[in-house]
Design a protein around this motif. Sequence first.
Motif, PDB file in Angstrom:
ATOM      1  N   VAL A 187       9.048   6.659   3.404  1.00 48.27           N
ATOM      2  CA  VAL A 187       9.655   6.838   2.085  1.00 48.27           C
ATOM      3  C   VAL A 187       9.169   8.153   1.489  1.00 48.27           C
ATOM      4  CG1 VAL A 187       9.997   5.845  -0.211  1.00 48.27           C
ATOM      5  CG2 VAL A 187       9.597   4.343   1.716  1.00 48.27           C
ATOM      6  N   SER A 188      10.101   8.953   1.031  1.00 51.11           N
ATOM      7  CA  SER A 188       9.714  10.182   0.352  1.00 51.11           C
ATOM      8  C   SER A 188       8.939   9.848  -0.916  1.00 51.11           C
ATOM      9  CB  SER A 188      10.975  10.974  -0.015  1.00 51.11           C
ATOM     10  OG  SER A 188      10.670  11.957  -0.966  1.00 51.11           O
ATOM     11  N   GLN A 189       7.910  10.649  -1.204  1.00 48.63           N
ATOM     12  CA  GLN A 189       7.118  10.378  -2.418  1.00 48.63           C
ATOM     13  C   GLN A 189       7.979  10.447  -3.674  1.00 48.63           C
ATOM     14  OE1 GLN A 189       2.985  11.680  -2.541  1.00 48.63           O
ATOM     15  NE2 GLN A 189       3.350  12.595  -4.546  1.00 48.63           N
ATOM     16  N   THR A 236      -1.641  -0.866  -4.041  1.00 52.73           N
ATOM     17  CA  THR A 236      -2.813  -0.027  -3.815  1.00 52.73           C
ATOM     18  C   THR A 236      -2.305   1.373  -3.516  1.00 52.73           C
ATOM     19  OG1 THR A 236      -4.413  -1.698  -3.099  1.00 52.73           O
ATOM     20  CG2 THR A 236      -4.620   0.490  -2.129  1.00 52.73           C
ATOM     21  N   ALA A 237      -2.632   2.319  -4.380  1.00 54.48           N
ATOM     22  CA  ALA A 237      -2.146   3.701  -4.245  1.00 54.48           C
ATOM     23  C   ALA A 237      -3.271   4.569  -3.704  1.00 54.48           C
ATOM     24  CB  ALA A 237      -1.666   4.223  -5.596  1.00 54.48           C
ATOM     25  N   ILE A 238      -3.115   4.993  -2.461  1.00 51.76           N
ATOM     26  CA  ILE A 238      -4.106   5.869  -1.844  1.00 51.76           C
ATOM     27  C   ILE A 238      -3.651   7.297  -2.094  1.00 51.76           C
ATOM     28  CG2 ILE A 238      -5.231   6.519   0.313  1.00 51.76           C
ATOM     29  CD1 ILE A 238      -4.818   3.641   1.265  1.00 51.76           C
ATOM     30  N   THR A 239      -4.106   7.832  -3.172  1.00 52.53           N
ATOM     31  CA  THR A 239      -3.692   9.173  -3.587  1.00 52.53           C
ATOM     32  C   THR A 239      -4.613   9.657  -4.691  1.00 52.53           C
ATOM     33  OG1 THR A 239      -1.868  10.505  -4.456  1.00 52.53           O
ATOM     34  CG2 THR A 239      -2.085   8.281  -5.330  1.00 52.53           C
ATOM     35  N   ASN A 240      -4.720  10.977  -4.784  1.00 48.55           N
ATOM     36  CA  ASN A 240      -5.386  11.600  -5.931  1.00 48.55           C
ATOM     37  C   ASN A 240      -4.408  12.475  -6.705  1.00 48.55           C
ATOM     38  OD1 ASN A 240      -8.161  10.672  -5.397  1.00 48.55           O
ATOM     39  ND2 ASN A 240      -7.998  11.945  -3.557  1.00 48.55           N
ATOM     40  N   ASP A 241      -3.141  12.321  -6.394  1.00 49.12           N
ATOM     41  CA  ASP A 241      -2.102  13.131  -7.031  1.00 49.12           C
ATOM     42  C   ASP A 241      -1.845  12.585  -8.440  1.00 49.12           C
ATOM     43  OD1 ASP A 241       0.248  14.232  -7.958  1.00 49.12           O
ATOM     44  OD2 ASP A 241       1.195  14.278  -5.982  1.00 49.12           O
ATOM     45  N   PRO A 242      -2.194  13.338  -9.486  1.00 45.17           N
ATOM     46  CA  PRO A 242      -2.032  12.798 -10.854  1.00 45.17           C
ATOM     47  C   PRO A 242      -0.587  12.479 -11.211  1.00 45.17           C
ATOM     48  CG  PRO A 242      -2.637  15.135 -10.904  1.00 45.17           C
ATOM     49  CD  PRO A 242      -2.776  14.697  -9.489  1.00 45.17           C
ATOM     50  N   ILE A 286       0.870  -1.172   0.000  1.00 45.66           N
ATOM     51  CA  ILE A 286       0.000   0.000   0.000  1.00 45.66           C
ATOM     52  C   ILE A 286       0.908   1.223   0.000  1.00 45.66           C
ATOM     53  CG2 ILE A 286      -1.627   1.345   1.381  1.00 45.66           C
ATOM     54  CD1 ILE A 286      -2.818  -1.297   2.324  1.00 45.66           C
ATOM     55  N   VAL A 287       0.651   2.124  -0.938  1.00 43.42           N
ATOM     56  CA  VAL A 287       1.416   3.372  -1.032  1.00 43.42           C
ATOM     57  C   VAL A 287       0.466   4.523  -0.719  1.00 43.42           C
ATOM     58  CG1 VAL A 287       2.630   4.927  -2.605  1.00 43.42           C
ATOM     59  CG2 VAL A 287       3.062   2.457  -2.705  1.00 43.42           C
ATOM     60  N   ILE A 288       0.838   5.352   0.230  1.00 46.64           N
ATOM     61  CA  ILE A 288       0.009   6.504   0.582  1.00 46.64           C
ATOM     62  C   ILE A 288       0.689   7.761   0.066  1.00 46.64           C
ATOM     63  CG2 ILE A 288      -1.176   7.717   2.444  1.00 46.64           C
ATOM     64  CD1 ILE A 288      -0.880   5.243   4.187  1.00 46.64           C
ATOM     65  N   GLY A 289      -0.082   8.582  -0.636  1.00 52.82           N
ATOM     66  CA  GLY A 289       0.480   9.806  -1.200  1.00 52.82           C
ATOM     67  C   GLY A 289       0.500  10.938  -0.185  1.00 52.82           C
ATOM     68  N   GLU A 290       1.275  11.957  -0.529  1.00 56.78           N
ATOM     69  CA  GLU A 290       1.365  13.160   0.316  1.00 56.78           C
ATOM     70  C   GLU A 290      -0.008  13.774   0.545  1.00 56.78           C
ATOM     71  OE1 GLU A 290       3.612  14.947   1.846  1.00 56.78           O
ATOM     72  OE2 GLU A 290       5.598  14.302   1.160  1.00 56.78           O
ATOM     73  N   ASP A 291      -0.883  13.696  -0.463  1.00 61.61           N
ATOM     74  CA  ASP A 291      -2.175  14.359  -0.373  1.00 61.61           C
ATOM     75  C   ASP A 291      -3.149  13.648   0.569  1.00 61.61           C
ATOM     76  OD1 ASP A 291      -2.083  12.234  -2.241  1.00 61.61           O
ATOM     77  OD2 ASP A 291      -3.945  12.908  -3.176  1.00 61.61           O
ATOM     78  N   CYS A 292      -2.889  12.383   0.914  1.00 59.77           N
ATOM     79  CA  CYS A 292      -3.820  11.618   1.736  1.00 59.77           C
ATOM     80  C   CYS A 292      -3.231  11.183   3.076  1.00 59.77           C
ATOM     81  CB  CYS A 292      -4.280  10.360   0.992  1.00 59.77           C
ATOM     82  SG  CYS A 292      -5.275  10.694  -0.474  1.00 59.77           S
ATOM     83  N   VAL A 293      -1.930  11.343   3.255  1.00 58.72           N
ATOM     84  CA  VAL A 293      -1.288  10.720   4.404  1.00 58.72           C
ATOM     85  C   VAL A 293      -1.744  11.302   5.744  1.00 58.72           C
ATOM     86  CG1 VAL A 293       0.745  12.225   4.389  1.00 58.72           C
ATOM     87  CG2 VAL A 293       0.911   9.884   5.277  1.00 58.72           C
ATOM     88  N   ASP A 294      -2.118  12.583   5.756  1.00 64.18           N
ATOM     89  CA  ASP A 294      -2.559  13.150   7.029  1.00 64.18           C
ATOM     90  C   ASP A 294      -3.929  12.627   7.453  1.00 64.18           C
ATOM     91  OD1 ASP A 294      -0.218  14.598   7.285  1.00 64.18           O
ATOM     92  OD2 ASP A 294      -1.021  16.330   6.210  1.00 64.18           O
ATOM     93  N   ASP A 295      -4.624  11.966   6.537  1.00 65.06           N
ATOM     94  CA  ASP A 295      -5.916  11.330   6.865  1.00 65.06           C
ATOM     95  C   ASP A 295      -5.759   9.815   6.957  1.00 65.06           C
ATOM     96  OD1 ASP A 295      -7.285  13.814   6.726  1.00 65.06           O
ATOM     97  OD2 ASP A 295      -7.321  13.652   4.532  1.00 65.06           O
ATOM     98  N   TRP A 296      -4.582   9.310   7.316  1.00 66.90           N
ATOM     99  CA  TRP A 296      -4.283   7.884   7.257  1.00 66.90           C
ATOM    100  C   TRP A 296      -5.260   7.023   8.068  1.00 66.90           C
ATOM    101  CZ3 TRP A 296      -3.235   5.430  11.856  1.00 66.90           C
ATOM    102  CH2 TRP A 296      -2.854   6.218  12.928  1.00 66.90           C
ATOM    103  N   GLU A 297      -5.814   7.601   9.143  1.00 65.13           N
ATOM    104  CA  GLU A 297      -6.730   6.785   9.968  1.00 65.13           C
ATOM    105  C   GLU A 297      -7.962   6.335   9.190  1.00 65.13           C
ATOM    106  OE1 GLU A 297      -6.485   9.951  12.887  1.00 65.13           O
ATOM    107  OE2 GLU A 297      -6.313   8.411  14.442  1.00 65.13           O
TER     108      GLU A 297
END
Length: 475
Positions: free
Chosen positions: A402-404, A418-424, A259-270
């Motif tokens: 890991v840095s994006q 699984t990429a949890i992000t909306n960053d195009p 699972i990869v979490i993007g910068e745009d979603c990581v603060d909502d990780w819960e």
Amino acid sequence: MISIPILRKGEPYTSLDVVRVPHHRTREPFVEISQANAGLIRRDLLDQRSARAALTKFSTAELVEICARAAGHFLNDVLPLGALPQSPDDYVQQVSATTGLPHTLARRNMVKVGTMLAEMGGVLHGLTRNLDWGILDRGFGEFEGHALSFFPRGESLGAVLPNNSPGVHSLWIPAFALKIPLILKPGGAEPWTPFRIIQALIRAGGPREAFSFYPTDHAGAGEILRHCGRGMVFGDSSTTGIWEGDTRIEIHGPGYSKIVIGEDCVDDWEQYLDVMVDSIAQNSGRSCINASGVWTPRHAEKISHALAERLARIVPRAADDETAQLAPFTDKGVAARISTIIDQGLSEPGASDVSATARRTDRLLEWEGCSYLLPTIIHCEDATHPLANREFLFPFASVVNVSQDQIPDSLGPSLVVTAITNDPKLVQKLVASPNVDRLNLGAVPTNHVSWDQPHEGNLFEHLYARRAFQRAASA
């Protein structure tokens, strides 16, 4: 005692050479499996053409209908198991007896296989990109204004199968509907599922000549893969390494799914904790599509503690307990070796076993005579740590900072991401990455499967090749 025969073009054959597999808990002999030696397999495979001829008498549509009927037989009927009948409940208990899988997980996998059979039409449309099945039947035709012709790359598909999970058998079933006979070498502890699938397809009207079932040793497995035109093999690098570079063989090895979490979603990780838990723990963490890593630009320590607390609720339970989620290891030595490997990794600075506090006991646990590895979450400070990109046969994952900017180059080969992000920009980098085999965008568990999508290669393209084809206007 239950006795499982060899199937030689669908015909039962009992060998004097047998292997007795014990019940994982009692260690008492549970099933006797006839063994095919390499010479018998080599001799049988001299004639693969007659099995394919039996299948080509059917149209693709007819074979899809047979699969749909077989789904009901597989899920609901009493089917032959050697000289004995096997009910659906028998099947669940037998899978559990030799693999350790709790009954509830065996049933889920049973439904998974049944769904694949029932939805074979959609599966073929996905694999062939909606190709007109008539083109497969004739070998040529026109599709969307273009002339097409396909030919089989081999007379049969040889598959060396694993023990880890019954659901994995869904991967080879479409070969039947694509008119390619199956030469199967079952896992030593899991003959149940491929044998029952074969019986269901035969009862539904499939030609028995299309199925050969050879429980055998490594030498026999090698004969299957060497002499079938196309093959697939499951296992770790020690099993599959010899076949790397052989384009006839499709290798299904470790998944290293993430699972990869993007910068745009990581603060909502819960919000995504449930997806992470399901991805790591479903099916007792036994599948290559289970997540073994959560890669995030920050909050790795918080995420790892939250995951460890949630996964600590998963504890050993009786095989018939409907809430059981964790399977024991049938070989205590394997569980001990895995735990030792993890401890050796932890001796390297930069990683900690966050679950050690949450579970309040050792990782390796003896319970009612069986060995369990309890769910384990490792917090890694960076992606270069030896435990940052590991996979084991139980609920295990590393949460890695890991840095994006390092994604996807630092991922390494990953069966599912699984990429949890909306960053195009991040999405495009993942789409373009050769390291990512299957890509889920959004909060989709890594173990969620769409049957119309390829898995570690497209089976249709593995079994068939396209030839250049032209036809005179008057022909």
